[in-house]
Design a protein around this motif. Structure first.
Motif, PDB file in Angstrom:
ATOM      1  N   VAL A  12       0.850  -1.186   0.000  1.00  0.00           N
ATOM      2  CA  VAL A  12       0.000   0.000   0.000  1.00  0.00           C
ATOM      3  C   VAL A  12       0.886   1.237   0.000  1.00  0.00           C
ATOM      4  O   VAL A  12       2.030   1.190   0.471  1.00  0.00           O
ATOM      5  CB  VAL A  12      -0.950  -0.017   1.224  1.00  0.00           C
ATOM      6  N   GLN A  13       0.389   2.326  -0.521  1.00  0.00           N
ATOM      7  CA  GLN A  13       1.146   3.567  -0.529  1.00  0.00           C
ATOM      8  C   GLN A  13       1.010   4.294   0.816  1.00  0.00           C
ATOM      9  O   GLN A  13       0.075   4.044   1.579  1.00  0.00           O
ATOM     10  CB  GLN A  13       0.646   4.481  -1.648  1.00  0.00           C
ATOM     11  N   THR A  14       1.944   5.174   1.056  1.00  0.00           N
ATOM     12  CA  THR A  14       1.890   5.994   2.264  1.00  0.00           C
ATOM     13  C   THR A  14       0.539   6.704   2.358  1.00  0.00           C
ATOM     14  O   THR A  14       0.054   7.258   1.379  1.00  0.00           O
ATOM     15  CB  THR A  14       3.015   7.033   2.251  1.00  0.00           C
ATOM     16  N   LEU A  18      -5.038  -0.707   5.419  1.00  0.00           N
ATOM     17  CA  LEU A  18      -5.174  -2.150   5.294  1.00  0.00           C
ATOM     18  C   LEU A  18      -5.917  -2.668   6.513  1.00  0.00           C
ATOM     19  O   LEU A  18      -5.842  -2.061   7.593  1.00  0.00           O
ATOM     20  CB  LEU A  18      -3.810  -2.844   5.211  1.00  0.00           C
ATOM     21  N   ARG A  19      -6.588  -3.788   6.349  1.00  0.00           N
ATOM     22  CA  ARG A  19      -7.256  -4.433   7.467  1.00  0.00           C
ATOM     23  C   ARG A  19      -6.764  -5.868   7.577  1.00  0.00           C
ATOM     24  O   ARG A  19      -6.982  -6.676   6.679  1.00  0.00           O
ATOM     25  CB  ARG A  19      -8.777  -4.420   7.287  1.00  0.00           C
ATOM     26  N   ASN A  84      -4.796   2.547   9.425  1.00  0.00           N
ATOM     27  CA  ASN A  84      -4.998   3.728   8.594  1.00  0.00           C
ATOM     28  C   ASN A  84      -3.761   4.622   8.635  1.00  0.00           C
ATOM     29  O   ASN A  84      -2.901   4.472   9.500  1.00  0.00           O
ATOM     30  CB  ASN A  84      -6.215   4.509   9.090  1.00  0.00           C
ATOM     31  N   SER A  85      -3.706   5.544   7.696  1.00  0.00           N
ATOM     32  CA  SER A  85      -2.591   6.501   7.635  1.00  0.00           C
ATOM     33  C   SER A  85      -1.249   5.786   7.732  1.00  0.00           C
ATOM     34  O   SER A  85      -0.363   6.177   8.501  1.00  0.00           O
ATOM     35  CB  SER A  85      -2.729   7.533   8.764  1.00  0.00           C
ATOM     36  N   LEU A  86      -1.102   4.770   6.940  1.00  0.00           N
ATOM     37  CA  LEU A  86       0.108   3.943   7.012  1.00  0.00           C
ATOM     38  C   LEU A  86       1.342   4.720   6.570  1.00  0.00           C
ATOM     39  O   LEU A  86       1.277   5.580   5.682  1.00  0.00           O
ATOM     40  CB  LEU A  86      -0.064   2.682   6.178  1.00  0.00           C
ATOM     41  N   VAL A 123       3.245  -6.714   5.440  1.00  0.00           N
ATOM     42  CA  VAL A 123       2.690  -5.390   5.143  1.00  0.00           C
ATOM     43  C   VAL A 123       3.835  -4.521   4.640  1.00  0.00           C
ATOM     44  O   VAL A 123       4.851  -4.366   5.326  1.00  0.00           O
ATOM     45  CB  VAL A 123       2.040  -4.754   6.377  1.00  0.00           C
ATOM     46  N   THR A 124       3.673  -3.981   3.453  1.00  0.00           N
ATOM     47  CA  THR A 124       4.691  -3.121   2.867  1.00  0.00           C
ATOM     48  C   THR A 124       4.058  -1.786   2.503  1.00  0.00           C
ATOM     49  O   THR A 124       3.063  -1.748   1.775  1.00  0.00           O
ATOM     50  CB  THR A 124       5.318  -3.752   1.618  1.00  0.00           C
ATOM     51  N   VAL A 125       4.636  -0.704   3.018  1.00  0.00           N
ATOM     52  CA  VAL A 125       4.131   0.634   2.746  1.00  0.00           C
ATOM     53  C   VAL A 125       5.178   1.364   1.927  1.00  0.00           C
ATOM     54  O   VAL A 125       6.306   1.581   2.384  1.00  0.00           O
ATOM     55  CB  VAL A 125       3.829   1.396   4.044  1.00  0.00           C
ATOM     56  N   SER A 126       4.814   1.736   0.718  1.00  0.00           N
ATOM     57  CA  SER A 126       5.754   2.421  -0.168  1.00  0.00           C
ATOM     58  C   SER A 126       5.666   3.924   0.018  1.00  0.00           C
ATOM     59  O   SER A 126       4.593   4.474   0.286  1.00  0.00           O
ATOM     60  CB  SER A 126       5.471   2.050  -1.617  1.00  0.00           C
TER      61      SER A 126
END
Length: 127
Positions: A12-14, A18-19, A84-86, A123-126
């Motif tokens: 997911v992007q910054t 995700l749940r 939220n707000s990853l 979980v990967t946050v780009s």
């Protein structure tokens, strides 16, 4: 045999959401609290959040407070982590865990305070 199976991870992007879900199956077991931990490469496993199974009291790490929400569905033996707000620093493998009795608030935030673990979900946050 008790099994905890996580799902819902991904890329997911910054700023995205995700749940995560954690479903418990196998033999019936007494659970006092369900928790989420995470582990980034080269780092120790760290506490994220926890919820007591009967009362629903919630606990959060300071780093996720206000952004993550833990909840549970007792009938479905499932615990959720709404994220939220990853941020990129949230990138890690997220693990679900269950503690079968109350060891005290200190151990609620420690990996050693849990009896059963799932295999984890990435979980990967780009940025």
């Amino acid at each position: 045999q008790v099994q905890l199976v996580e799902s819902g991870g991904g890329l997911v992007q910054t700023g995205g959401s995700l749940r995560l879900s954690c479903a418990a199956s196998g033999r019936t077991f007494r659970r006092y609290v369900m928790g989420w931990f995470r582990q980034a490469p080269g780092k120790e496993r760290e506490f994220v959040s926890a919820i007591t199974w009967s009362v629903g009291t919630t606990y959060y790490a300071d780093s996720v407070k206000g952004r993550f929400t833990i909840s549970r569905d007792n009938a479905k033996n499932t615990v959720f982590l709404q994220m939220n707000s990853l941020k990129p620093e949230d990138t890690a493998v997220y693990y679900c865990a269950a503690a079968t009795y109350n060891r005290g608030d200190y151990y609620l935030r420690e990996p050693g305070g849990y009896d059963y673990w799932g295999q984890g979900t990435q979980v990967t946050v780009s940025s």
